[in-house]
Design a protein around this motif. Structure first.
Motif, PDB file in Angstrom:
ATOM      1  N   LEU A 431       0.828  -1.207   0.000  1.00  0.00           N
ATOM      2  CA  LEU A 431       0.000   0.000   0.000  1.00  0.00           C
ATOM      3  C   LEU A 431       0.862   1.257   0.000  1.00  0.00           C
ATOM      4  CD1 LEU A 431      -2.799  -1.000   2.550  1.00  0.00           C
ATOM      5  CD2 LEU A 431      -3.043  -0.716   0.073  1.00  0.00           C
ATOM      6  N   TYR A 432       1.977   1.219   0.733  1.00  0.00           N
ATOM      7  CA  TYR A 432       2.869   2.383   0.778  1.00  0.00           C
ATOM      8  C   TYR A 432       3.503   2.629  -0.597  1.00  0.00           C
ATOM      9  CZ  TYR A 432       6.683   5.474   2.124  1.00  0.00           C
ATOM     10  OH  TYR A 432       7.548   6.536   2.209  1.00  0.00           O
ATOM     11  N   ILE A 433       3.953   1.569  -1.226  1.00  0.00           N
ATOM     12  CA  ILE A 433       4.555   1.713  -2.561  1.00  0.00           C
ATOM     13  C   ILE A 433       3.527   2.262  -3.545  1.00  0.00           C
ATOM     14  CG2 ILE A 433       5.543   0.444  -4.500  1.00  0.00           C
ATOM     15  CD1 ILE A 433       6.824  -1.445  -2.412  1.00  0.00           C
ATOM     16  N   LEU A 434       2.291   1.747  -3.486  1.00  0.00           N
ATOM     17  CA  LEU A 434       1.235   2.228  -4.382  1.00  0.00           C
ATOM     18  C   LEU A 434       0.919   3.702  -4.113  1.00  0.00           C
ATOM     19  CD1 LEU A 434      -1.208  -0.829  -4.433  1.00  0.00           C
ATOM     20  CD2 LEU A 434       0.238   0.008  -6.308  1.00  0.00           C
ATOM     21  N   THR A 435       0.925   4.103  -2.856  1.00  0.00           N
ATOM     22  CA  THR A 435       0.687   5.517  -2.514  1.00  0.00           C
ATOM     23  C   THR A 435       1.696   6.421  -3.208  1.00  0.00           C
ATOM     24  OG1 THR A 435      -0.289   5.013  -0.354  1.00  0.00           O
ATOM     25  CG2 THR A 435       0.672   7.194  -0.619  1.00  0.00           C
ATOM     26  N   ASN A 436       2.957   6.037  -3.134  1.00  0.00           N
ATOM     27  CA  ASN A 436       4.000   6.843  -3.776  1.00  0.00           C
ATOM     28  C   ASN A 436       3.891   6.823  -5.290  1.00  0.00           C
ATOM     29  OD1 ASN A 436       6.114   7.910  -1.712  1.00  0.00           O
ATOM     30  ND2 ASN A 436       5.658   5.859  -0.985  1.00  0.00           N
ATOM     31  N   LEU A 437       3.593   5.655  -5.848  1.00  0.00           N
ATOM     32  CA  LEU A 437       3.469   5.557  -7.308  1.00  0.00           C
ATOM     33  C   LEU A 437       2.289   6.374  -7.818  1.00  0.00           C
ATOM     34  CD1 LEU A 437       4.229   1.758  -7.908  1.00  0.00           C
ATOM     35  CD2 LEU A 437       5.717   3.715  -8.382  1.00  0.00           C
ATOM     36  N   ILE A 438       1.170   6.335  -7.092  1.00  0.00           N
ATOM     37  CA  ILE A 438       0.008   7.120  -7.508  1.00  0.00           C
ATOM     38  C   ILE A 438       0.322   8.611  -7.446  1.00  0.00           C
ATOM     39  CG2 ILE A 438      -2.331   7.792  -6.826  1.00  0.00           C
ATOM     40  CD1 ILE A 438      -2.718   4.857  -5.914  1.00  0.00           C
ATOM     41  N   ALA A 439       0.894   9.064  -6.321  1.00  0.00           N
ATOM     42  CA  ALA A 439       1.190  10.490  -6.157  1.00  0.00           C
ATOM     43  C   ALA A 439       2.174  10.969  -7.214  1.00  0.00           C
ATOM     44  CB  ALA A 439       1.746  10.735  -4.757  1.00  0.00           C
ATOM     45  N   ALA A 440       3.298  10.259  -7.335  1.00  0.00           N
ATOM     46  CA  ALA A 440       4.318  10.674  -8.310  1.00  0.00           C
ATOM     47  C   ALA A 440       3.810  10.508  -9.736  1.00  0.00           C
ATOM     48  CB  ALA A 440       5.597   9.864  -8.095  1.00  0.00           C
ATOM     49  N   GLY A 441       3.073   9.417  -9.985  1.00  0.00           N
ATOM     50  CA  GLY A 441       2.582   9.149 -11.334  1.00  0.00           C
ATOM     51  C   GLY A 441       1.574  10.180 -11.807  1.00  0.00           C
ATOM     52  N   VAL A 442       0.623  10.537 -10.945  1.00  0.00           N
ATOM     53  CA  VAL A 442      -0.372  11.548 -11.324  1.00  0.00           C
ATOM     54  C   VAL A 442       0.308  12.891 -11.575  1.00  0.00           C
ATOM     55  CG1 VAL A 442      -2.332  12.894 -10.478  1.00  0.00           C
ATOM     56  CG2 VAL A 442      -2.308  10.409 -10.189  1.00  0.00           C
ATOM     57  N   ALA A 443       1.214  13.280 -10.678  1.00  0.00           N
ATOM     58  CA  ALA A 443       1.919  14.554 -10.844  1.00  0.00           C
ATOM     59  C   ALA A 443       2.767  14.538 -12.116  1.00  0.00           C
ATOM     60  CB  ALA A 443       2.804  14.826  -9.629  1.00  0.00           C
ATOM     61  N   PHE A 444       3.437  13.427 -12.382  1.00  0.00           N
ATOM     62  CA  PHE A 444       4.268  13.313 -13.589  1.00  0.00           C
ATOM     63  C   PHE A 444       3.408  13.447 -14.841  1.00  0.00           C
ATOM     64  CE2 PHE A 444       6.187  11.039 -17.085  1.00  0.00           C
ATOM     65  CZ  PHE A 444       7.533  11.382 -17.026  1.00  0.00           C
ATOM     66  N   ALA A 445       2.309  12.677 -14.891  1.00  0.00           N
ATOM     67  CA  ALA A 445       1.471  12.662 -16.092  1.00  0.00           C
ATOM     68  C   ALA A 445       0.839  14.032 -16.346  1.00  0.00           C
ATOM     69  CB  ALA A 445       0.385  11.596 -15.944  1.00  0.00           C
ATOM     70  N   LEU A 446       0.306  14.641 -15.308  1.00  0.00           N
ATOM     71  CA  LEU A 446      -0.331  15.952 -15.481  1.00  0.00           C
ATOM     72  C   LEU A 446       0.679  17.020 -15.893  1.00  0.00           C
ATOM     73  CD1 LEU A 446      -2.807  16.016 -12.447  1.00  0.00           C
ATOM     74  CD2 LEU A 446      -3.361  15.661 -14.861  1.00  0.00           C
ATOM     75  N   THR A 447       1.857  16.968 -15.288  1.00  0.00           N
ATOM     76  CA  THR A 447       2.886  17.957 -15.637  1.00  0.00           C
ATOM     77  C   THR A 447       3.371  17.747 -17.063  1.00  0.00           C
ATOM     78  OG1 THR A 447       3.589  18.079 -13.320  1.00  0.00           O
ATOM     79  CG2 THR A 447       5.120  18.912 -14.964  1.00  0.00           C
ATOM     80  N   TRP A 448       3.536  16.506 -17.451  1.00  0.00           N
ATOM     81  CA  TRP A 448       3.982  16.196 -18.819  1.00  0.00           C
ATOM     82  C   TRP A 448       2.951  16.672 -19.844  1.00  0.00           C
ATOM     83  CZ3 TRP A 448       8.514  13.829 -20.513  1.00  0.00           C
ATOM     84  CH2 TRP A 448       8.558  13.507 -21.883  1.00  0.00           C
ATOM     85  N   LEU A 449       1.671  16.455 -19.549  1.00  0.00           N
ATOM     86  CA  LEU A 449       0.619  16.767 -20.517  1.00  0.00           C
ATOM     87  C   LEU A 449       0.232  18.248 -20.501  1.00  0.00           C
ATOM     88  CD1 LEU A 449      -1.713  13.668 -19.967  1.00  0.00           C
ATOM     89  CD2 LEU A 449      -0.212  14.096 -21.930  1.00  0.00           C
ATOM     90  N   PHE A 450       0.159  18.839 -19.323  1.00  0.00           N
ATOM     91  CA  PHE A 450      -0.422  20.185 -19.218  1.00  0.00           C
ATOM     92  C   PHE A 450       0.444  21.206 -18.484  1.00  0.00           C
ATOM     93  CE2 PHE A 450      -3.837  16.952 -18.652  1.00  0.00           C
ATOM     94  CZ  PHE A 450      -4.434  17.070 -19.912  1.00  0.00           C
ATOM     95  N   GLY A 451       1.505  20.756 -17.790  1.00  0.00           N
ATOM     96  CA  GLY A 451       2.153  21.640 -16.833  1.00  0.00           C
ATOM     97  C   GLY A 451       3.423  22.299 -17.280  1.00  0.00           C
ATOM     98  N   PHE A 452       4.021  21.832 -18.381  1.00  0.00           N
ATOM     99  CA  PHE A 452       5.304  22.429 -18.743  1.00  0.00           C
ATOM    100  C   PHE A 452       5.587  22.264 -20.230  1.00  0.00           C
ATOM    101  CE2 PHE A 452       9.833  22.176 -19.632  1.00  0.00           C
ATOM    102  CZ  PHE A 452      10.262  23.377 -19.093  1.00  0.00           C
ATOM    103  N   SER A 453       6.155  23.308 -20.783  1.00  0.00           N
ATOM    104  CA  SER A 453       6.750  23.251 -22.126  1.00  0.00           C
ATOM    105  C   SER A 453       7.923  24.215 -22.134  1.00  0.00           C
ATOM    106  CB  SER A 453       5.738  23.615 -23.216  1.00  0.00           C
ATOM    107  OG  SER A 453       5.427  25.000 -23.135  1.00  0.00           O
ATOM    108  N   ASP A 454       8.833  24.024 -23.077  1.00  0.00           N
ATOM    109  CA  ASP A 454      10.007  24.898 -23.124  1.00  0.00           C
ATOM    110  C   ASP A 454       9.665  26.341 -23.441  1.00  0.00           C
ATOM    111  OD1 ASP A 454      11.982  23.197 -22.291  1.00  0.00           O
ATOM    112  OD2 ASP A 454      12.460  22.432 -24.281  1.00  0.00           O
ATOM    113  N   ASP A 455       8.432  26.566 -23.941  1.00  0.00           N
ATOM    114  CA  ASP A 455       8.012  27.947 -24.187  1.00  0.00           C
ATOM    115  C   ASP A 455       7.981  28.752 -22.881  1.00  0.00           C
ATOM    116  OD1 ASP A 455       7.674  27.318 -26.822  1.00  0.00           O
ATOM    117  OD2 ASP A 455       5.496  26.973 -26.673  1.00  0.00           O
ATOM    118  N   MET A 456       7.805  28.039 -21.753  1.00  0.00           N
ATOM    119  CA  MET A 456       7.727  28.707 -20.451  1.00  0.00           C
ATOM    120  C   MET A 456       9.091  29.226 -20.005  1.00  0.00           C
ATOM    121  SD  MET A 456       5.170  25.905 -18.694  1.00  0.00           S
ATOM    122  CE  MET A 456       5.056  26.718 -17.096  1.00  0.00           C
TER     123      MET A 456
END
Length: 458
Positions: A431-456
């Motif tokens: 459960l602890y490993i899944l907690t970290n994977l969910i938190a990091a994974g959601v943040a990674f995916a959202l940032t990759w898709l919507f949160g950053f580009s080199d234009d910034m």
């Protein structure tokens, strides 16, 4: 390498307003701390563009420049070499105490008191986790003496917790730490009814004058803190008035006599009730159903980290462990920390800027080891969206941990090192490993898709 570090040090001096604007410098594990005379002379953009700088911010008189472990030591050496006035962290703390409003000063004081006792509580938590692991692998096969031995390892720090707190409070408020230790030990003297047994209804309190209940203060934090604060002030007051020839005997005698009387009959009962009220409110938030507590704490904890007052939660976690031996708060803040690492990792992998990549990737690793300042100040907060989306990831991970009531056996270590606090059973670890994977994974995916580009970068 030395020449490069010297160049960075020289450029940093100019960027913060020159030598005349620097009162002193010091450093901690990751940050160079510069006491400045006029914060308006700091060119923060110029500072953040310097090589090896992972972020910078101003807080209560200190301009803190994040370099990361190892690097900060070398930059500090070069700053000293070019003539910058050096100060110890304790000297800077004394100067910083004069800065900020009363709430900031109060919260810093809590940090000064509780941070030094955290290492022994970390060790205790690790012992508890390993005991659970061993007893699950070899159920019933361990001799009673071995279990008794493990209880010595896991129970001692919390059995004498008021002594640790009173010692640290005396140290911070200018008293004699050894008097603080003895005062704290008096609060848990075996001659007093044990607080845990009284709470369980197994024994009754002692009643003085027919109406004042007196018990031991095993596992209590706030009464010991207040007793340490008042005791240190009383000792300093007495030393100014007791003749020098009698000081060695009379000052400790009067301090302990007055303080144990006040602690048992006045301060203890009052602040035990206050502590119970604070813990009741905090537990109310933790007990919110449907994962709501995880959404709130996992999502907002890193916002509080930005303010620098997150050490106030140490008191809460210590009390949780003292009461139950378990700490659900750790899993929720771990989610917030892992999410900041996931967002910084997305920025580091997506950007084509070599400078940003060299900053973001090590910062994400630092976050996965439990230290988020380089990721927050160096990457995520600089571009805003990665930080906000990391809060979403922290809320998602915290929501999952709260749904399954995930609890640690200790405190103060998180993400990868924090795994050691969840080895009590295979389910808890998963459960602890899944907690970290969910938190990091959601943040990674959202940032990759919507949160950053080199234009910034512009």
């Amino acid at each position: 390498m030395a020449d490069e570090n010297r160049r960075i040090a020289e450029e940093l001096v100019q960027a913060v307003g020159g030598e005349e604007n620097i009162s002193s410098i010091a450093h901690c594990a990751t940050r160079l701390r510069i006491m400045v005379k006029d914060k308006e002379k700091i060119d923060q953009d110029r500072v953040e563009e310097l090589d090896k700088v992972k972020g910078a911010f101003y807080n209560a008189g200190q301009f803190q420049v994040i370099f990361g472990t190892g690097t900060v030591n070398r930059i500090h050496e070069q700053m000293v070499a070019i003539g910058m006035p050096e100060a110890s962290k304790s000297e800077q703390k004394e100067e910083t105490k004069k800065q900020g409003n009363w709430l900031q000063r109060l919260l810093r004081t809590f940090g000064d008191i509780f941070v030094p006792i955290i290492p022994v509580l970390v060790a205790t938590g690790l012992f508890m986790g390993f005991r659970g692991l061993i007893t699950n692998i070899f159920p019933g096969a361990l001799p009673d003496n071995f279990l008794l031995y493990t209880e010595v390892l896991t129970d001692t720090a919390f059995a004498f917790l008021p002594a640790l707190v009173a010692w640290s409070a005396f140290r911070v408020f200018g008293g004699s730490p050894v008097i603080g230790i003895v005062l704290g030990l008096m609060l848990v003297n075996p001659a007093l009814p044990n607080a845990y047994e009284v709470g369980a209804g197994d024994i009754d309190p002692l009643y003085f004058f027919g109406f004042i209940p007196v018990i031991g203060y095993q596992g209590s934090v706030l009464p010991a803190f207040i007793a340490g604060f008042v005791g240190a002030k009383l000792e300093k007051w007495l030393r100014q008035r007791v003749p020098e020839a009698l000081d060695l005997i009379l000052t400790p005698f009067l301090t302990l006599l007055i303080m144990i009387t006040a602690a048992l009959f006045v301060l203890g009962p009052i602040f035990s009730a206050v502590e119970a009220g604070i813990m009741g409110g905090a537990n109310f938030v933790l007990d919110l159903p449907f994962g709501i507590s995880g959404l709130i704490i996992g999502g907002l904890h890193q916002v509080i980290v930005i303010t620098g007052v997150h050490h106030i939660f140490n008191l809460f976690e210590i009390q949780l462990l003292a009461d139950n031996g378990l700490n659900p708060f750790n899993a929720l803040i771990t989610a917030g920390i892992a999410a900041q690492g996931g967002a910084a990792l997305a920025v580091g992998l997506k950007t084509k800027s070599k400078k940003l990549k060299a900053l973001a990737l090590p910062s994400s690793l630092s976050a996965f080891l439990g230290i988020t300042e380089p990721a927050i100040f160096g990457v995520n907060l600089r571009y805003i969206k990665p930080f906000v989306l990391a809060l979403v990831g922290g809320a998602a991970g915290g929501f999952f941990a709260s749904l399954f009531n995930l609890q640690a056996t200790g405190m103060a270590i998180t993400v990868i090192p924090g795994t050691l606090l969840y080895v009590e059973s295979a389910i808890t670890l998963i459960l602890y490993i899944l907690t970290n994977l969910i938190a990091a994974g959601v943040a990674f995916a959202l940032t990759w898709l919507f949160g950053f580009s080199d234009d910034m970068l512009d």
